[in-house]
Design an enzyme around this catalytic site. Structure first.
Site, mmCIF file in Angstrom:
data_model
loop_
_atom_site.group_PDB
_atom_site.id
_atom_site.type_symbol
_atom_site.label_atom_id
_atom_site.label_comp_id
_atom_site.label_asym_id
_atom_site.label_seq_id
_atom_site.Cartn_x
_atom_site.Cartn_y
_atom_site.Cartn_z
ATOM 1 N N SER A 582 0.721 11.456 3.013
ATOM 2 C CA SER A 582 0.797 12.640 3.971
ATOM 3 C C SER A 582 1.997 12.962 4.640
ATOM 4 O O SER A 582 3.010 13.132 3.894
ATOM 5 C CB SER A 582 -0.377 12.295 5.132
ATOM 6 O OG SER A 582 -0.807 13.381 5.549
ATOM 7 N N ASP A 668 -9.005 19.229 0.643
ATOM 8 C CA ASP A 668 -7.906 18.834 1.738
ATOM 9 C C ASP A 668 -7.745 19.780 2.947
ATOM 10 O O ASP A 668 -6.986 20.944 2.442
ATOM 11 C CB ASP A 668 -6.640 18.398 1.127
ATOM 12 C CG ASP A 668 -5.845 17.450 2.175
ATOM 13 O OD1 ASP A 668 -5.967 17.689 3.481
ATOM 14 O OD2 ASP A 668 -4.925 16.426 1.657
ATOM 15 N N HIS A 714 -8.714 14.303 2.711
ATOM 16 C CA HIS A 714 -7.657 13.829 3.213
ATOM 17 C C HIS A 714 -7.795 12.519 3.956
ATOM 18 O O HIS A 714 -6.976 11.551 3.797
ATOM 19 C CB HIS A 714 -6.909 14.758 3.940
ATOM 20 C CG HIS A 714 -5.521 14.408 4.651
ATOM 21 N ND1 HIS A 714 -4.411 14.864 3.976
ATOM 22 C CD2 HIS A 714 -5.005 13.583 5.505
ATOM 23 C CE1 HIS A 714 -3.379 14.406 4.153
ATOM 24 N NE2 HIS A 714 -3.747 13.558 5.177
#
Length: 751
Positions: A582, A668, A714
């Site tokens: 991330s 995501d 995510h």
């Protein structure tokens, strides 16, 4: 006061108010998403427990399948998936073609890693069965009743029968036809007549709240879509926040009294702020918490009069974060107010809660991170981290004393257990590290000492050496590094090294136990965790010194850490790999551009690599919230130029690059897949351009692989998907380093 990554409030505050981290971040009580941190036991999906339930930091609302078996009241429906717009623009067509091309490329490439992936999966599963078979889901006790969750079911038993199998099933995702959903949070009403449950799909950030009326035959009373956090104010009044497009700005109340109704209680107008709710430990107040990354405002709902309008504690003041607990008609305020701008515990009367009446109770020492805090009737326990060492600080409200307890040096993470009654005399928690399974401890308020619980069936690992180093960064700031390696390893300069980095949102690197980490240690790897600025390991200032115009400090820190490791004889560049996820992709991607010679390979999970373009797009759900972390390039040309100077995508150029393996997710909502696709295409072109221009001996073309997952999101993936993902990452790293060994004609195999 539950400082976890989900319940409304504290741990989100302690983790830098990262309600929307582009993990850009997992929601609610943010547990860092760190590479290889996604593997979780296939059972027990409840991640946090409070007085009236179990919970995890919440993520979002989801599409749920039809119901079966359990009764639904008339008019109660489960939200169905929305119809998608079928019109396709030119840009969408280009995106689909690019996506298809990458999927075909992965299908052609993946065969190379298949055998090694299979071996790694089998080893991880073996270790998982060995070290987690005796772990059970959290038990929540209400008098004689015990509630717990396993395998998508919620069970009720009597306290004396909980371990003997005499249980009733109150709820089952499978029986309700929700096979793709898992339980995220549970809240049980004080009189145990109602149970609120949030359900989430693994392919979406959306969660749905189901309210069950308990009894001999549990009935679905109400279904509420798009719920983020929720709490019972009374036996039959539920407060909750609604979430839309990753934003949470509305608080609603629904009553299950004779006159059932739902009404809007609070709306946040500032797009930089995210709203959640929290119940004080003594259940006296429900707090409505509106937080940006740097500023807070809290409203109180009196649980004795839940229909009364909320009362403001203190109007938001720029740069002041605060969170509320309650004890004996006084508010206990965890806040950054005053100098230095680190966390302090203060108090004020409920009737006069303004900032002018806040009195200091306890202030943290410099460079100390407040990880968690739990309030009891006569005590407060602070879980602290200083230079990598974990401590307990026990504050007695009776004797007005503070006892500091140093915890075992091998421990890297706390995990606070649920304490439903604030009058309890013992605080339970677990300690763990990347290579040590959780071990249970208790602090007794009566005896004023730390108690190690009964010896576990699986002993603490003894063949792993833990070292804590300090690297001197460009401005001479000392940056902590935690290093693990096998005590029996020799010639450490020839061993493979896996470096971990994050460095954003004030969030610590995830250093909880992971079976794959232990596997790497057993196979001779060195693991290094670089606690660079931008993270939260040394307190709030550590975060401030690594965000916005200070973002380059994190890059300088990472470079200094890797160089120190090599100088200390811990591996060398050709055996070094870097792992990030991330927002950690910003520093990892930047290092690939500035210092590619330091590492051989890199693995990235849902990386944020296109900072500039993303922060220019204010229509994206998190962009405005994120401006306090990255800056606003649209309003500030200087900020735009600064972001451009380090943004991984913007600084790709023809040069030698390490090999790169990226995992991304079609669903995501936090890190757009389009940015990752552009990054991979540009990186491949730069690597090929450099190779075509040079003919140096030994010149190589790096492997640049993008693995796009159709399932997962995510924040969450299934156990099987997570296992496959980790195994592919490690297979890739093994292959890359084996290649080095082969080229060097090493006689010994390189693990």
């Amino acid at each position: 006061m539950k400082v976890r990554t989900s319940c409304a409030g504290l741990r989100n505050l302690l983790q830098g108010l990262s309600f929307s981290d582009k993990y850009r971040s997992k929601h609610n009580r943010l547990q860092t998403i760190c590479l290889y941190s996604k593997i979780k036991p296939p059972k027990c999906r409840i991640l946090d427990c409070t007085w009236s339930t179990c919970t995890h930091r919440t993520v979002s609302p989801g599409s749920i399948l039809p119901w079966r078996f359990f009764t639904c009241k008339e008019g109660t429906k489960i939200p169905s998936k929305r119809k998608q717009n079928t019109s396709i623009t030119t840009s969408e067509l280009l995106y689909k073609n690019l996506l298809k091309s990458e999927q075909e490329n992965w299908n052609d490439t993946s065969a190379r890693y298949k055998a090694m992936t299979k071996r790694i999966k089998e080893k991880i599963e073996e270790l998982h069965n060995k070290y987690t078979f005796n772990l059970r889901s959290p038990r929540i006790r209400f008098g004689e009743n015990v509630y717990f969750e396993e395998n998508g079911c919620i069970f009720l038993s009597k306290a004396d029968d909980a371990d003997e199998g005499n249980v009733d099933i109150l709820f089952s995702t499978e029986d309700l036809g929700l096979s793709d959903a898992f339980i995220r949070q549970i809240r049980i009403s004080p009189d145990q007549r109602y149970m609120a449950i949030s359900l989430k799909s693994e392919n979406s950030e959306e969660t749905t709240c189901v309210i069950m009326k308990l009894g001999q035959f549990p009935v679905v009373e109400k279904v509420i879509p798009n719920v983020f956090s929720f709490e019972w104010a009374t036996n039959d009044v539920l407060y909750y926040t609604s979430q839309k497009n990753l934003k949470c700005q509305d608080v609603l109340m629904t009553a299950f009294t004779n006159q059932k109704h739902t009404k809007l209680v609070y709306t946040e107008q500032d797009a930089r702020f995210f709203v959640d709710i929290h119940l004080t430990k003594d259940r006296r107040f429900l707090t409505i918490n509106s937080n940006s990354k740097t500023t807070s405002e809290v409203w109180l709902v009196d649980c004795r009069n839940p229909f009364k309008l909320p009362a403001l504690v203190q109007a938001r003041t720029k740069g002041v974060i605060y969170h509320i607990e309650h004890r004996n008609d006084e508010l206990y305020i965890l806040t950054t107010y005053g100098e230095p701008a680190e966390y302090k515990l203060m108090k004020a009367p409920v009737a006069s809660s303004g900032i002018e009446n806040w009195q200091l109770v306890y202030a943290l020492e410099e460079k100390t991170k407040l990880v968690d805090l739990e309030m009891f009737s006569d005590h407060c326990i602070m879980f602290l981290k200083n230079a990598g060492q974990l401590y307990l600080n026990v504050i007695s409200f009776v004797s007005h004393s503070v006892q500091s307890i140093k915890l075992p040096t091998w421990a890297c993470e706390f995990e606070l257990e649920s304490h439903p009654e604030h009058t309890t005399s013992t605080c339970y928690f677990q300690l763990t590290s990347p290579v040590h399974p959780p071990k249970r401890f208790a602090y007794s308020f009566k005896q004023n000492n730390l108690i190690e619980q009964a010896v576990q069936e699986v002993p603490i690992i003894t063949n792993c050496h833990t070292t804590r180093l300090l690297a001197k960064s460009k401005d001479e700031t000392l940056v902590p590094i935690t290093v693990f390696h096998n005590m029996n390893s020799k010639e450490l300069h020839r061993k493979p090294l896996l470096v971990h980095v994050y460095g954003a949102y004030g969030i610590d690197l995830n250093m909880s136990f992971k079976e794959e980490k232990l596997m790497l240690i057993e196979e001779g790897w060195i693991l290094a965790y670089c606690h660079v600025r931008g993270g939260g390991e040394l307190g709030l200032r550590w975060h401030r010194d690594g965000c916005q115009h200070n973002k380059l400090n994190g890059l300088h820190d990472l470079r200094a850490c890797i160089r120190l490791l090599h100088q200390r004889g811990l591996s060398q560049p050709k055996y070094t790999a870097l792992a990030a996820a991330s927002a950690g992709g910003v520093l990892a991607g930047a290092l690939c551009n500035t210092d590619p010679e330091l590492i051989r390979a890199i693995v990235l999970q849902a990386p944020f690599v296109d900072v500039l373009n993303t922060m220019r797009k204010t229509h994206l759900p998190l962009t405005i919230e994120e401006q306090e972390e990255w800056g606003n390039p649209l309003a500030d040309e200087k900020c735009m130029k600064f972001i451009k100077s380090y943004c991984p995508y913007q600084n790709i150029k023809p040069q030698p690059y390490p090999s790169v393996f990226i995992t991304a997710y079609e669903n995501d909502q936090r890190v757009p897949l389009t940015g990752i696709l552009r990054y991979v295409q540009k990186l491949r072109k730069a690597a090929l351009d450099y190779a075509s221009r040079t003919s140096q001996k030994g010149n190589r073309i790096p492997n640049i692989i993008l693995d796009i997952q159709a399932s997962g999101s995510h924040c969450d993936s299934s156990w099987e998907d997570s296992l496959n993902e980790v195994a592919r990452h490690l297979a890739f790293l093994n292959k890359e380093l084996e290649e080095v060994c082969h080229l060097q004609h090493h006689e010994k195999s390189c693990k």
